[in-house]
Design a protein around this motif. Structure first.
Motif, PDB file in Angstrom:
ATOM      1  N   UNK A  27     -33.661  46.781  58.587  1.00 57.00           N
ATOM      2  CA  UNK A  27     -33.109  46.795  57.236  1.00 57.00           C
ATOM      3  C   UNK A  27     -31.680  46.281  57.256  1.00 57.00           C
ATOM      4  N   UNK A  28     -31.301  45.552  56.204  1.00 58.71           N
ATOM      5  CA  UNK A  28     -29.933  45.087  56.028  1.00 58.71           C
ATOM      6  C   UNK A  28     -29.469  45.506  54.634  1.00 58.71           C
ATOM      7  N   UNK A  29     -28.170  45.805  54.457  1.00 60.23           N
ATOM      8  CA  UNK A  29     -27.691  46.173  53.126  1.00 60.23           C
ATOM      9  C   UNK A  29     -27.675  44.963  52.193  1.00 60.23           C
ATOM     10  N   UNK A  30     -28.174  45.159  50.972  1.00 59.34           N
ATOM     11  CA  UNK A  30     -28.198  44.115  49.957  1.00 59.34           C
ATOM     12  C   UNK A  30     -27.420  44.622  48.752  1.00 59.34           C
ATOM     13  N   UNK A  31     -26.485  43.829  48.246  1.00 54.27           N
ATOM     14  CA  UNK A  31     -25.670  44.225  47.105  1.00 54.27           C
ATOM     15  C   UNK A  31     -26.493  44.184  45.831  1.00 54.27           C
ATOM     16  N   UNK A  32     -26.392  45.258  45.027  1.00 52.74           N
ATOM     17  CA  UNK A  32     -27.073  45.331  43.737  1.00 52.74           C
ATOM     18  C   UNK A  32     -26.077  44.935  42.663  1.00 52.74           C
ATOM     19  N   UNK A  33     -26.454  43.956  41.828  1.00 47.52           N
ATOM     20  CA  UNK A  33     -25.577  43.465  40.770  1.00 47.52           C
ATOM     21  C   UNK A  33     -26.227  43.735  39.424  1.00 47.52           C
ATOM     22  N   UNK A  34     -25.416  44.164  38.436  1.00 44.52           N
ATOM     23  CA  UNK A  34     -25.928  44.449  37.101  1.00 44.52           C
ATOM     24  C   UNK A  34     -25.006  43.836  36.057  1.00 44.52           C
ATOM     25  N   UNK A  35     -25.512  43.719  34.849  1.00 40.20           N
ATOM     26  CA  UNK A  35     -24.703  43.278  33.725  1.00 40.20           C
ATOM     27  C   UNK A  35     -24.656  41.775  33.571  1.00 40.20           C
ATOM     28  N   UNK A  36     -24.076  41.373  32.450  1.00 39.20           N
ATOM     29  CA  UNK A  36     -23.982  39.957  32.132  1.00 39.20           C
ATOM     30  C   UNK A  36     -23.063  39.224  33.093  1.00 39.20           C
ATOM     31  N   UNK A  37     -22.006  39.901  33.539  1.00 36.16           N
ATOM     32  CA  UNK A  37     -21.065  39.279  34.475  1.00 36.16           C
ATOM     33  C   UNK A  37     -21.461  39.491  35.929  1.00 36.16           C
ATOM     34  N   UNK A  38     -22.605  40.144  36.151  1.00 35.70           N
ATOM     35  CA  UNK A  38     -23.161  40.370  37.493  1.00 35.70           C
ATOM     36  C   UNK A  38     -22.181  41.068  38.416  1.00 35.70           C
ATOM     37  N   UNK A  39     -21.673  42.186  37.971  1.00 32.42           N
ATOM     38  CA  UNK A  39     -20.735  42.943  38.797  1.00 32.42           C
ATOM     39  C   UNK A  39     -21.506  43.796  39.812  1.00 32.42           C
ATOM     40  N   UNK A  40     -20.981  43.932  41.021  1.00 32.55           N
ATOM     41  CA  UNK A  40     -21.659  44.742  42.047  1.00 32.55           C
ATOM     42  C   UNK A  40     -21.480  46.235  41.758  1.00 32.55           C
ATOM     43  N   UNK A  41     -22.559  47.010  41.855  1.00 35.88           N
ATOM     44  CA  UNK A  41     -22.499  48.446  41.606  1.00 35.88           C
ATOM     45  C   UNK A  41     -22.868  49.268  42.825  1.00 35.88           C
ATOM     46  N   UNK A  42     -23.461  48.674  43.834  1.00 45.20           N
ATOM     47  CA  UNK A  42     -23.839  49.427  45.025  1.00 45.20           C
ATOM     48  C   UNK A  42     -24.638  48.565  45.978  1.00 45.20           C
ATOM     49  N   UNK A  43     -25.278  49.241  46.926  1.00 48.84           N
ATOM     50  CA  UNK A  43     -26.095  48.537  47.904  1.00 48.84           C
ATOM     51  C   UNK A  43     -27.417  49.259  48.071  1.00 48.84           C
ATOM     52  N   UNK A  44     -28.428  48.498  48.426  1.00 48.97           N
ATOM     53  CA  UNK A  44     -29.719  49.076  48.766  1.00 48.97           C
ATOM     54  C   UNK A  44     -30.228  48.401  50.033  1.00 48.97           C
ATOM     55  N   UNK A  45     -31.214  49.013  50.660  1.00 50.40           N
ATOM     56  CA  UNK A  45     -31.772  48.439  51.878  1.00 50.40           C
ATOM     57  C   UNK A  45     -32.680  47.276  51.530  1.00 50.40           C
ATOM     58  N   UNK A  46     -32.565  46.211  52.305  1.00 50.30           N
ATOM     59  CA  UNK A  46     -33.429  45.046  52.147  1.00 50.30           C
ATOM     60  C   UNK A  46     -34.033  44.683  53.481  1.00 50.30           C
ATOM     61  N   UNK A  47     -35.118  43.948  53.446  1.00 51.40           N
ATOM     62  CA  UNK A  47     -35.810  43.526  54.654  1.00 51.40           C
ATOM     63  C   UNK A  47     -34.980  42.482  55.393  1.00 51.40           C
ATOM     64  N   UNK A  48     -34.838  42.643  56.692  1.00 47.88           N
ATOM     65  CA  UNK A  48     -34.116  41.665  57.504  1.00 47.88           C
ATOM     66  C   UNK A  48     -34.955  40.403  57.603  1.00 47.88           C
ATOM     67  N   UNK A  49     -34.372  39.266  57.158  1.00 49.07           N
ATOM     68  CA  UNK A  49     -35.114  38.012  57.171  1.00 49.07           C
ATOM     69  C   UNK A  49     -35.089  37.318  58.523  1.00 49.07           C
ATOM     70  N   UNK A  50     -34.289  37.813  59.451  1.00 47.16           N
ATOM     71  CA  UNK A  50     -34.260  37.223  60.791  1.00 47.16           C
ATOM     72  C   UNK A  50     -35.457  37.712  61.607  1.00 47.16           C
TER      73      UNK A  50
END
Length: 60
Positions: A27-50
């Motif tokens: 797992x790698x941390x992935x930034x979660x972005x929300x809103x019209x201006x795409x501001x970062x609000x946190x991180x979630x686990x994502x699948x490692x693409x390597x």
């Protein structure tokens, strides 16, 4: 004068065979972005693409 060409150094291989980006967890941390201006609000686990979640280095 022509520019010099240099070959990039290969990344160092981890001795125990763990994948470098995820550290062997899969797992790698992935930034979660929300809103019209795409501001970062946190991180979630994502699948490692390597290593595709296996945690082992595919080049080892």
């Amino acid at each position: 004068m022509a520019p010099r060409r240099t070959t990039p150094e290969p990344p160092p291989v981890v001795a125990n065979g763990d994948c470098k980006p995820c550290g062997g967890t899969g797992n790698v941390p992935t930034t979660v972005r929300v809103g019209r201006k795409r501001r970062p609000v946190g991180q979630q686990d994502g699948l490692c693409l390597n290593c595709f979640g296996t945690g082992t280095d595919p080049d080892a």
